[in-house]
Scaffold this active site. Structure first.
Site, PDB file in Angstrom:
ATOM      1  N   ARG A 250       0.808  -1.226   0.000  1.00  0.00           N
ATOM      2  CA  ARG A 250       0.000   0.000   0.000  1.00  0.00           C
ATOM      3  C   ARG A 250       0.837   1.271   0.000  1.00  0.00           C
ATOM      4  NH1 ARG A 250      -3.782  -0.921   4.885  1.00  0.00           N
ATOM      5  NH2 ARG A 250      -2.351  -2.625   5.364  1.00  0.00           N
TER       6      ARG A 250
ATOM      7  N   GLN B 112      14.128 -14.364   3.574  1.00  0.00           N
ATOM      8  CA  GLN B 112      12.879 -15.133   3.532  1.00  0.00           C
ATOM      9  C   GLN B 112      12.346 -14.950   2.107  1.00  0.00           C
ATOM     10  OE1 GLN B 112       9.439 -13.428   5.434  1.00  0.00           O
ATOM     11  NE2 GLN B 112       8.583 -15.404   6.010  1.00  0.00           N
TER      12      GLN B 112
HETATM   13  C1  UD1 Z   1       0.913  -8.311  12.470  1.00  0.00           C
HETATM   14  C2  UD1 Z   1       0.309  -9.167  13.569  1.00  0.00           C
HETATM   15  C3  UD1 Z   1      -0.857  -8.403  14.174  1.00  0.00           C
HETATM   16  C4  UD1 Z   1      -0.392  -7.079  14.712  1.00  0.00           C
HETATM   17  C5  UD1 Z   1       0.311  -6.294  13.611  1.00  0.00           C
HETATM   18  C6  UD1 Z   1       0.945  -5.064  14.202  1.00  0.00           C
HETATM   19  C7  UD1 Z   1       0.641 -11.471  12.840  1.00  0.00           C
HETATM   20  C8  UD1 Z   1       0.005 -12.674  12.295  1.00  0.00           C
HETATM   21  N1  UD1 Z   1      -0.138 -10.407  13.000  1.00  0.00           N
HETATM   22  O1  UD1 Z   1      -0.094  -8.159  11.496  1.00  0.00           O
HETATM   23  O2  UD1 Z   1      -1.448  -9.168  15.211  1.00  0.00           O
HETATM   24  O3  UD1 Z   1      -1.486  -6.330  15.219  1.00  0.00           O
HETATM   25  O4  UD1 Z   1       1.351  -7.064  13.020  1.00  0.00           O
HETATM   26  O5  UD1 Z   1       1.459  -4.253  13.178  1.00  0.00           O
HETATM   27  O6  UD1 Z   1       1.804 -11.483  13.144  1.00  0.00           O
HETATM   28  N2  UD1 Z   1       6.780  -9.995   7.661  1.00  0.00           N
HETATM   29  C9  UD1 Z   1       7.830 -10.751   7.228  1.00  0.00           C
HETATM   30  N3  UD1 Z   1       7.581 -11.954   6.640  1.00  0.00           N
HETATM   31  C10 UD1 Z   1       6.334 -12.434   6.496  1.00  0.00           C
HETATM   32  C11 UD1 Z   1       5.266 -11.647   6.936  1.00  0.00           C
HETATM   33  C12 UD1 Z   1       5.516 -10.433   7.535  1.00  0.00           C
HETATM   34  O7  UD1 Z   1       8.978 -10.370   7.356  1.00  0.00           O
HETATM   35  O8  UD1 Z   1       6.207 -13.530   5.951  1.00  0.00           O
HETATM   36  C13 UD1 Z   1       7.060  -8.710   8.278  1.00  0.00           C
HETATM   37  C14 UD1 Z   1       6.484  -7.522   7.533  1.00  0.00           C
HETATM   38  O9  UD1 Z   1       7.399  -7.010   6.601  1.00  0.00           O
HETATM   39  C15 UD1 Z   1       6.202  -6.519   8.651  1.00  0.00           C
HETATM   40  C16 UD1 Z   1       5.897  -7.409   9.837  1.00  0.00           C
HETATM   41  O10 UD1 Z   1       6.428  -8.683   9.539  1.00  0.00           O
HETATM   42  O11 UD1 Z   1       7.328  -5.738   8.964  1.00  0.00           O
HETATM   43  C17 UD1 Z   1       4.407  -7.539  10.096  1.00  0.00           C
HETATM   44  O12 UD1 Z   1       3.823  -8.085   8.952  1.00  0.00           O
HETATM   45  P1  UD1 Z   1       2.415  -7.621   8.443  1.00  0.00           P
HETATM   46  O13 UD1 Z   1       2.051  -8.372   7.257  1.00  0.00           O
HETATM   47  O14 UD1 Z   1       2.377  -6.140   8.360  1.00  0.00           O
HETATM   48  O15 UD1 Z   1       1.521  -8.143   9.657  1.00  0.00           O
HETATM   49  P2  UD1 Z   1       0.117  -7.630   9.992  1.00  0.00           P
HETATM   50  O16 UD1 Z   1      -0.847  -8.311   9.129  1.00  0.00           O
HETATM   51  O17 UD1 Z   1       0.105  -6.157  10.026  1.00  0.00           O
END
Ligand code: UD1
Ligand code: CA
Length: 487
Positions: free
Chosen positions: A19, A79
């Site tokens: 986004r 990853q």
């Molecule tokens: C996540 C949390 C949510 C919390 C929120 C806070 C989970 C399942 N959910 O949601 O409960 O309220 O953060 O902001 O954890 N990332 C990776 N690899 C992945 C997926 C994500 O490195 O495979 C990183 C993203 O780049 C980001 C962070 O992890 O920096 C959070 O990922 P994002 O997809 O934003 O999680 P949310 O759905 O926001």
């Protein structure tokens, strides 16, 4: 209680941040002196981790390169596919196979987090001997975030993502900030048991809490006093909102140390800049990078300083400076442009519409008006006439000009470098100085003036100019009479 703990930090930064609609990875977007991930790494510093692992994925090369600059001690782990936050942490821990103790996990896009809050989270976690502790906050708008689900006794039961939540759970305003402390050994074991049985088909790190809670392992919630610390950044509107919050936080902190910020809403001070007591920052001003503003100095309005030092009691008004040093009580502007390696001594002056570059301007020396000073050394207490150009570039190379102390150079001079003007020397207005001027000499380097008497009367007869000239001549011829009449 104070036995040393082994600690590891894991920062999650593999996501794309769709986004943001940007070619720049989300965590590399800048905000008041650091990138988003730079802020997060700074907040994690008090953990004192033996190892810091950053999970990279989307545009991994760019993120790696940035890390090598701002956190060379961190280990980037790739990853390849973003299969969820649980998957990301699992991969991160594979890079530290022998680690035990506490692991602090942080989302890479939560830049307002304070170091004190991370420290308090870790202290609470270790003090309680918990298997897992989550940083939570009560927020006005929990949309899109994971909710903290507690049992009747207020104990954490699980963390549920909004998309997997029941309507009743969606009403909960206590959210998961995405910042956690875990017992590393127990976390490693639990991560092996995660399912992908959720709306996104991902391994959720948050599911570890339910696994622990149902197995009777102690889990805890640490509530952040200031919920703005837990705000994430998903698009540029949110980024602007976070930037405003950080601006206010930084301005407030400086005001509390004795700095006057006349218009906090238009004053943007990087977290890396320093402002000393009784400095006054006027409106529409940005202090960026390693800028230092000395005690009692005045900066602004409408001024941008990048990596610039301003001495005590100096003033910089409506100006732009990059990599410059402004000495104590020196004055700059209005409308000056100081480029890298501009060095102004005590009480020196760079005035209106003056550009400087690689220029040392000694104590009390002045370049007051409309000039370019490049590749130059000016001694002390010299004055450079208006509209002077230091001609430093011959089309191929740059050359240096040296002006001594107590020199007085005329208006509209060109100093064609390399050239030297000695101490106490003068130059005449309009001179093109191509040869050295010895100390104490007066250099005149311009065409001899020639007046062609009556030229306008003869060649431009009948014009307003000729008429004016005729009247002036007649007036001059009887000026003695006029004067004696006492006009
Ligand atoms: C996540 C949390 C949510 C919390 C929120 C806070 C989970 C399942 N959910 O949601 O409960 O309220 O953060 O902001 O954890 N990332 C990776 N690899 C992945 C997926 C994500 O490195 O495979 C990183 C993203 O780049 C980001 C962070 O992890 O920096 C959070 O990922 P994002 O997809 O934003 O999680 P949310 O759905 O926001
Ligand atoms: Ca997020």
């Amino acid at each position: 209680m104070s036995q040393p703990h082994l600690r590891t930090v894991v920062v999650l930064a593999a996501g794309e941040g769709k986004r943001m609609k940007s070619d720049l990875p989300k965590v590399l977007h800048p905000m008041l002196g650091r990138t988003l991930i730079g802020h997060v790494l700074t907040a994690a510093a008090p953990v004192g981790a033996e190892r810091t692992v950053v999970v990279v994925g989307h545009r991994a090369e760019q993120v790696r390169e940035h890390l090598s600059e701002v956190a060379p001690q961190a280990t980037p782990v790739l990853q390849e596919r973003q299969l969820g936050t649980g998957h990301a942490v699992r991969i991160a821990l594979e890079a530290v196979p022998d680690a035990t103790g506490t692991v602090v996990v942080l989302n890479g896009d939560v830049p307002l987090l304070r170091a004190e809050t991370v420290a308090a989270l870790v202290e609470a976690h270790e003090g309680a001997g918990a298997a897992a502790t989550v940083l939570a906050a009560a927020v006005p708008d929990p949309t899109g975030l994971g909710r903290i689900v507690r049992d009747g006794a207020g104990r954490l039961e699980r963390i549920v993502e909004e998309r997997d939540a029941t309507p009743a759970q969606r009403e909960l305003r206590e959210i998961n900030a995405g910042i956690y402390a875990f017992d590393l050994v127990r976390l490693r074991e639990a991560l092996g048991k995660l399912s992908t049985d959720n709306d996104q088909g991902e391994e959720y790190l948050t599911d570890v809490f339910e696994l622990f809670a149902s197995a009777g392992e102690p889990v805890a919630v640490h509530v952040a006093a200031d919920h703005t610390e837990t705000l994430g950044c998903n698009d540029r509107v949110e980024l602007a909102g976070l930037r405003r919050l950080l601006r206010d936080r930084v301005n407030e902190a400086w005001m509390r140390t004795g700095v006057t910020v006349l218009d906090p809403a238009t004053t943007w001070i990087d977290v890396t800049a320093t402002v000393e007591r009784d400095a006054v920052i006027d409106q529409n001003t940005q202090l960026q990078g390693a800028t230092v503003v000395g005690a009692g100095a005045l900066v602004g309005p409408d001024t941008t300083l990048i990596d610039t030092t301003v001495g005590e009691g100096a003033s910089v008004v409506r100006s732009h400076a990059v990599g410059a040093e402004v000495g104590p009580q020196a004055t700059v502007g209005p409308y000056a442009y100081l480029r890298p390696e501009s060095r102004l001594g005590r009480k020196a002056k760079v005035g209106t519409f003056v550009e400087t570059k690689k220029a040392t301007i000694g104590e009390g020396s002045k370049v007051p008006h409309l000039s370019y000073v490049g590749d130059a050394t000016i001694g002390e207490h010299s004055n450079i006439g208006a509209a002077t150009v230091f001609v430093n570039y011959d089309g191929v190379s740059k050359h240096h000009t040296t002006i001594g102390s107590h020199a007085r150079t005329g208006a509209d001079n060109m100093f064609v470098a390399p050239v030297e003007v000695g101490d106490g020397a003068y130059t005449a207005a309009g001179s093109v100085i191509i040869a050295d001027v010895p100390p104490g000499a007066m250099a005149v380097a311009r065409g001899q003036q020639r007046n062609v008497d009556g030229w306008v009367l003869r060649k431009r007869a009948g014009t307003a100019a000729a008429e004016a000239a005729r009247r002036a001549r007649e007036g001059a011829s009887d000026s003695g009479a006029t004067a004696s009449e006492g006009d």
